[in-house]
Write an enzyme that holds these catalytic residues in place. Structure first.
Site, PDB file in Angstrom:
ATOM      1  N   SER A 244     -35.734  31.547  62.262  1.00  0.00           N
ATOM      2  CA  SER A 244     -35.112  32.529  63.306  1.00  0.00           C
ATOM      3  C   SER A 244     -35.329  32.018  64.544  1.00  0.00           C
ATOM      4  O   SER A 244     -34.756  32.844  65.528  1.00  0.00           O
ATOM      5  CB  SER A 244     -35.973  33.766  62.897  1.00  0.00           C
ATOM      6  OG  SER A 244     -37.107  33.820  62.227  1.00  0.00           O
TER       7      SER A 244
ATOM      8  N   HIS B 181     -29.091  30.861  59.363  1.00  0.00           N
ATOM      9  CA  HIS B 181     -30.010  32.139  59.808  1.00  0.00           C
ATOM     10  C   HIS B 181     -29.569  33.366  59.046  1.00  0.00           C
ATOM     11  O   HIS B 181     -28.467  34.054  59.419  1.00  0.00           O
ATOM     12  CB  HIS B 181     -30.183  32.312  61.041  1.00  0.00           C
ATOM     13  CG  HIS B 181     -31.074  33.322  61.564  1.00  0.00           C
ATOM     14  ND1 HIS B 181     -30.838  34.033  62.588  1.00  0.00           N
ATOM     15  CD2 HIS B 181     -32.265  33.765  60.974  1.00  0.00           C
ATOM     16  CE1 HIS B 181     -32.026  34.858  62.614  1.00  0.00           C
ATOM     17  NE2 HIS B 181     -32.785  34.665  61.753  1.00  0.00           N
TER      18      HIS B 181
ATOM     19  N   GLU C 286     -25.904  33.613  60.754  1.00  0.00           N
ATOM     20  CA  GLU C 286     -25.757  32.691  61.847  1.00  0.00           C
ATOM     21  C   GLU C 286     -25.848  31.321  61.438  1.00  0.00           C
ATOM     22  O   GLU C 286     -26.659  30.944  61.186  1.00  0.00           O
ATOM     23  CB  GLU C 286     -26.687  33.143  63.078  1.00  0.00           C
ATOM     24  CG  GLU C 286     -26.614  34.236  63.911  1.00  0.00           C
ATOM     25  CD  GLU C 286     -27.737  34.419  64.858  1.00  0.00           C
ATOM     26  OE1 GLU C 286     -27.269  35.013  65.994  1.00  0.00           O
ATOM     27  OE2 GLU C 286     -28.823  34.330  64.536  1.00  0.00           O
TER      28      GLU C 286
ATOM     29  N   ASN D 103     -30.703  37.660  67.962  1.00  0.00           N
ATOM     30  CA  ASN D 103     -31.912  38.053  68.653  1.00  0.00           C
ATOM     31  C   ASN D 103     -32.231  37.828  70.218  1.00  0.00           C
ATOM     32  O   ASN D 103     -33.090  38.505  70.866  1.00  0.00           O
ATOM     33  CB  ASN D 103     -32.996  36.964  67.908  1.00  0.00           C
ATOM     34  CG  ASN D 103     -33.533  37.645  66.515  1.00  0.00           C
ATOM     35  OD1 ASN D 103     -32.910  38.786  66.071  1.00  0.00           O
ATOM     36  ND2 ASN D 103     -33.839  36.686  65.685  1.00  0.00           N
TER      37      ASN D 103
HETATM   38  P1  NAD Z   1     -42.901  34.433  53.976  1.00  0.00           P
HETATM   39  O1  NAD Z   1     -44.011  34.324  54.305  1.00  0.00           O
HETATM   40  O2  NAD Z   1     -42.504  35.522  53.083  1.00  0.00           O
HETATM   41  O3  NAD Z   1     -42.324  33.091  52.738  1.00  0.00           O
HETATM   42  C1  NAD Z   1     -42.693  31.878  52.965  1.00  0.00           C
HETATM   43  C2  NAD Z   1     -42.766  30.983  51.713  1.00  0.00           C
HETATM   44  O4  NAD Z   1     -42.859  29.651  51.841  1.00  0.00           O
HETATM   45  C3  NAD Z   1     -44.016  31.286  50.959  1.00  0.00           C
HETATM   46  O5  NAD Z   1     -43.774  31.726  49.660  1.00  0.00           O
HETATM   47  C4  NAD Z   1     -44.917  30.224  50.909  1.00  0.00           C
HETATM   48  O6  NAD Z   1     -45.857  29.868  49.838  1.00  0.00           O
HETATM   49  C5  NAD Z   1     -43.946  29.094  51.205  1.00  0.00           C
HETATM   50  N1  NAD Z   1     -44.260  27.778  51.838  1.00  0.00           N
HETATM   51  C6  NAD Z   1     -45.042  27.753  53.004  1.00  0.00           C
HETATM   52  N2  NAD Z   1     -45.127  26.379  53.280  1.00  0.00           N
HETATM   53  C7  NAD Z   1     -44.393  25.711  52.345  1.00  0.00           C
HETATM   54  C8  NAD Z   1     -44.363  24.356  52.001  1.00  0.00           C
HETATM   55  N3  NAD Z   1     -44.861  23.460  52.908  1.00  0.00           N
HETATM   56  N4  NAD Z   1     -43.506  23.991  50.845  1.00  0.00           N
HETATM   57  C9  NAD Z   1     -42.870  24.983  50.262  1.00  0.00           C
HETATM   58  N5  NAD Z   1     -43.191  26.270  50.278  1.00  0.00           N
HETATM   59  C10 NAD Z   1     -43.790  26.616  51.274  1.00  0.00           C
HETATM   60  O7  NAD Z   1     -41.872  34.055  55.032  1.00  0.00           O
HETATM   61  P2  NAD Z   1     -40.352  34.536  55.400  1.00  0.00           P
HETATM   62  O8  NAD Z   1     -40.305  35.998  55.692  1.00  0.00           O
HETATM   63  O9  NAD Z   1     -39.581  34.489  53.790  1.00  0.00           O
HETATM   64  O10 NAD Z   1     -39.630  33.727  56.350  1.00  0.00           O
HETATM   65  C11 NAD Z   1     -39.262  32.460  55.900  1.00  0.00           C
HETATM   66  C12 NAD Z   1     -38.550  31.745  57.066  1.00  0.00           C
HETATM   67  O11 NAD Z   1     -37.385  32.621  57.345  1.00  0.00           O
HETATM   68  C13 NAD Z   1     -39.090  31.467  58.409  1.00  0.00           C
HETATM   69  O12 NAD Z   1     -38.748  30.375  59.057  1.00  0.00           O
HETATM   70  C14 NAD Z   1     -38.803  32.913  59.032  1.00  0.00           C
HETATM   71  O13 NAD Z   1     -38.858  32.802  60.493  1.00  0.00           O
HETATM   72  C15 NAD Z   1     -37.488  32.856  58.815  1.00  0.00           C
HETATM   73  N6  NAD Z   1     -36.771  34.202  58.697  1.00  0.00           N
HETATM   74  C16 NAD Z   1     -37.565  35.311  58.400  1.00  0.00           C
HETATM   75  C17 NAD Z   1     -36.817  36.562  58.435  1.00  0.00           C
HETATM   76  C18 NAD Z   1     -37.496  37.809  57.856  1.00  0.00           C
HETATM   77  O14 NAD Z   1     -37.086  38.976  58.254  1.00  0.00           O
HETATM   78  N7  NAD Z   1     -38.526  37.656  57.413  1.00  0.00           N
HETATM   79  C19 NAD Z   1     -35.372  36.482  58.839  1.00  0.00           C
HETATM   80  C20 NAD Z   1     -34.756  35.634  58.921  1.00  0.00           C
HETATM   81  C21 NAD Z   1     -35.445  34.498  58.938  1.00  0.00           C
END
Ligand code: NAD
Length: 699
Positions: free
Chosen positions: A413, A434, A446, A484
């Site tokens: 993000s 995104h 996005e 954002n």
């Molecule tokens: P999260 O913490 O819920 O999930 C991340 C997952 O990735 C976990 O299950 C973890 O075990 C796994 N993980 C971590 N390192 C790893 C690796 N090296 N190999 C394989 N798996 C691995 O996080 P999230 O909220 O799902 O966010 C994930 C991404 O999405 C981030 O880049 C975040 O910025 C982006 N994002 C989040 C949102 C939101 O609202 N949560 C919105 C848009 C984008």
């Protein structure tokens, strides 16, 4: 190129059946030459002794796509659809509409006036006018309701459903479905009907499905959706029309529908809805990529089974593709799948999907622990922790295992896409996708292009987003991308208004009244205040935030210091009883204290000022994003905001709103604000130029 009526509808007789072929490119829309041609050809067929029945079919495997959008806003010429429909309903010869492709809007309304409909099994039918702020004004609400009953009609029309032919047959909208050639099937069907003899069924005269209808269903649907439909006109008018079909005689019902159509057509929300309709289509186009074909994406790998990874997997399998979902441990995979399953169960219990569909979707998700599973996928979407080093580790592995040409996407993000691409030997294949949370629900994606992404990668990503039913907008890799970056700017304006005298709930309520489903501060409380706090503390350390600046509002830092992280801790900017937020006198007292420390005399801020400052901040930042080339066009900002940030669709998006106010007026306001805060309110050059030239964004 103008098409002559006799060419728009061709005539031939096959096996004693007059076949009227609509050939009116590009989509066989109900344009004037087509209507004129249809009238003439119907007369010809009715008078032709060689024809005992009539089939109406569309050329190039298409039926009638709907109204001709080229005629919108222009005076109608040629015969009305109503006249053609009456002719079909009174025809002494049986008429069969042979439907292939999409019979939507006016296309289905046309077909509903034919006594019979035969459809190709791949065809889809629907009345989708609500998407344009309209209702089916060609008798659709009356005929469909009489054919299928009010409940099905309401569901189809209000949700603009595209109903597949087999389902349409089940519902009684079409009489037969064929896997073979639809024209041949319709000819055979028509001959059979001619042999059996009339009278032919007339949908508008059917009464069996509209008798003894409980009026409560209409009241209930109005009450249930009052919030969702706020600011719009068409959904309410659609309910009125369907109700009218259960109460009025056929001709009165049609007259009622015409009046209701006019009301929708004249509604103030209509230009905004039309704007968004076209803006959405435009947003999917990438300038400078004409002739570049997207790659086929059949299988997708997802890395990270967290909040986003799970939701992304759901979106993709819901569209019929299969997914391999990878995480670091079996526990993480199990937890991810448990969340996905729970989300699906909620949908089943709500009745929005069936267990059968869910089982099929879940069967398309394969969980894996080893990257070698990705050797044959066409695309990988990374959704691991938001940390460049972790992303680099992941992309290095992908570079080793993925086949050449696979798209390597990141759901980051905030990180710069080109920085992520540094980890691979093929940066041209790297792109940002995104998704928004919850990813299985939110429409916006996005598509973030770094400078290194190839055009083919960009086009493929945009096309993929559409394939899975999302609304893609192309963004450049600036901080915050489009959405954002704008959110950050108007959030900061809200924070400043708090220093000047407003409370979080006053700002939220003003935005809710404007039409947002939720204000800035409730949203922050839901997301959690702690993440932003951490970021700000780091930025204070590296000097990019000065907490002593006159316009810095430390309220959220102080709330976090007290352990008030938002909804999850029972208190944040609001206080909570479960999920119910309430204004908190303690927060107001903190704000009074902060204003005093800053030497600011608090004043009453009107809701109008709140809306103007928030909206002007959005517009100015949006204009800067376009000017800097991070968005292709102003309307892309509108699409981003309407589909990803809750901007009321009936207002068309912030940039459209600005045009409606007059760009000169918005610019003048910004100049006013600039006097007090020159840093934050420097007007975008694009806005200045357009305003001074008395123009809109496009002209
Ligand atoms: P999260 O913490 O819920 O999930 C991340 C997952 O990735 C976990 O299950 C973890 O075990 C796994 N993980 C971590 N390192 C790893 C690796 N090296 N190999 C394989 N798996 C691995 O996080 P999230 O909220 O799902 O966010 C994930 C991404 O999405 C981030 O880049 C975040 O910025 C982006 N994002 C989040 C949102 C939101 O609202 N949560 C919105 C848009 C984008």
């Amino acid at each position: 190129m103008t098409i002559k009526p006799e060419d728009a509808v061709r005539y031939e007789v096959r096996d004693g059946v007059a076949v009227l072929t609509i050939d009116f490119p590009p989509v066989n829309a109900l344009g004037a030459p087509m209507r004129e041609g249809m009238m003439a050809r119907l007369d010809q067929a009715l008078a032709d002794p060689a024809a005992e029945a009539i089939v109406v079919v569309g050329a190039n495997d298409k039926f009638i796509a709907g109204a001709d959008i080229r005629e919108f806003g222009k005076p109608k010429v040629g015969p009305e659809l109503f006249t053609i429909q009456e002719k079909m309903e009174q025809s002494p010869k049986p008429i069969v509409a042979a439907i292939d492709g999409h019979a939507l809007g006016g296309g289905l309304e046309f077909a509903l006036a034919a006594p019979f409909r035969v459809a190709a099994s791949r065809a889809k039918v629907g009345l989708v006018e609500v998407n344009l702020g309209l209702l089916p004004g060609g008798g659709g609400t009356q005929r469909l309701t009489r054919l299928v009953g009010p409940e099905v009609a309401l569901d189809m029309i209000l949700n603009a459903r595209h109903v597949p032919a087999p389902k349409a047959k089940e519902l009684g909208i079409v009489d037969a479905v064929t896997d073979g050639d639809v024209t041949e099937a319709a000819i055979a069907f028509a001959r059979q009907k001619a042999k059996e003899g009339g009278p032919w069924p007339v949908a508008i005269e059917r009464t069996d499905k509209v008798q003894n209808v409980d009026p409560k269903i209409f009241e209930d649907i109005r009450t249930k959706n009052a919030g969702k439909w706020k600011g719009t006109v068409a959904p309410f008018q659609i309910v009125n029309c369907v109700e009218a079909a259960t109460k009025l005689a056929p001709r009165e019902g049609l007259a009622f529908e015409r009046e209701a159509f006019k009301i929708c057509n004249d509604a103030p929300s209509r230009p905004a809805q039309i704007h968004l309709f076209f803006a959405e289509r435009q947003a999917a186009k990438v300038d400078g990529t004409e002739g570049i074909k997207p790659k086929a994406i059949r299988s997708v790998g997802i890395i990270g089974a967290g909040t986003m990874g799970g939701g992304i997997a759901m979106s993709i399998v819901n569209a019929g593709l299969s997914v391999k979902l990878l995480d670091t441990t079996q526990e993480a995979l199990d937890a991810g799948m448990a969340r996905v399953t729970k989300n699906y169960q909620t949908s089943v219990s709500r009745g929005s999907t069936t267990q059968e569909k869910v089982d099929a979707a879940l069967a398309r998700i394969e969980t894996v622990l080893d990257y070698s599973a990705f050797s044959d996928v066409d695309m990988v979407i990374e959704a691991v922790f938001e940390n460049l080093e972790v992303k680099h580790q992941v992309f290095r592995k992908l570079d080793k295992v993925c086949k050449p040409g696979a798209i390597l996407a990141s759901n980051t993000s905030a990180l710069n896409i080109d920085r992520i691409a540094e980890a691979v030997s093929r940066p041209g294949d790297v792109i940002g996708l995104h998704f928004f949370s919850p990813a299985n629900v939110m429409k916006l994606i996005e598509v973030v292009r770094g400078d290194l992404a190839s055009k083919e990668t960009i086009v493929t990503a945009m096309n993929f987003a559409k394939t899975i039913g999302k609304v893609p907008v192309l963004a450049g890799s600036c901080v915050g991308f489009i959405g954002n970056r704008i959110l950050h700017r108007y959030g900061a304006e809200g924070d400043l208004m708090q220093l000047e005298g407003a409370t979080p709930w006053q700002i939220d309520n003003a935005l809710k009244d404007f039409g947002f489903p939720m204000g800035i501060y409730l949203m922050r409380d839901m997301a959690g205040l702690d993440v932003g706090w951490l970021v700000r503390k780091n930025r204070m350390k590296d000097g990019t935030i000065d907490p002593n600046a006159a316009d810095y509002n430390p309220l959220m830092d102080r709330l976090c210091e007290k352990g008030r992280y938002g909804q999850k801790t029972g208190a944040g900017l609001y206080k909570y009883d479960g999920r119910n937020a309430a204004p908190d006198a303690e927060v107001e007292a903190m704000l009074i204290q902060i204003s005093a420390e800053k030497g600011i005399t608090r004043r009453a801020i009107s809701d109008e000022e709140i809306v103007w400052r928030v909206l002007a901040a959005m517009v100015n930042e949006g204009a800067k994003i376009v000017e800097e080339g991070y968005a292709q066009r102003a309307s892309d900002i509108d699409v981003t905001y309407a589909f990803g940030y809750g901007f009321p669709k009936y207002r068309g998006g912030p940039m459209f709103w600005a045009e409606q106010q007059g760009l000169d007026k918005v610019y003048a306001k910004i100049k006013e604000y600039e006097v007090q805060y020159p840093q934050r309110w420097k007007p975008a050059n694009l806005l200045k130029d357009r305003a001074e030239a008395g123009k809109g964004w496009k002209d």
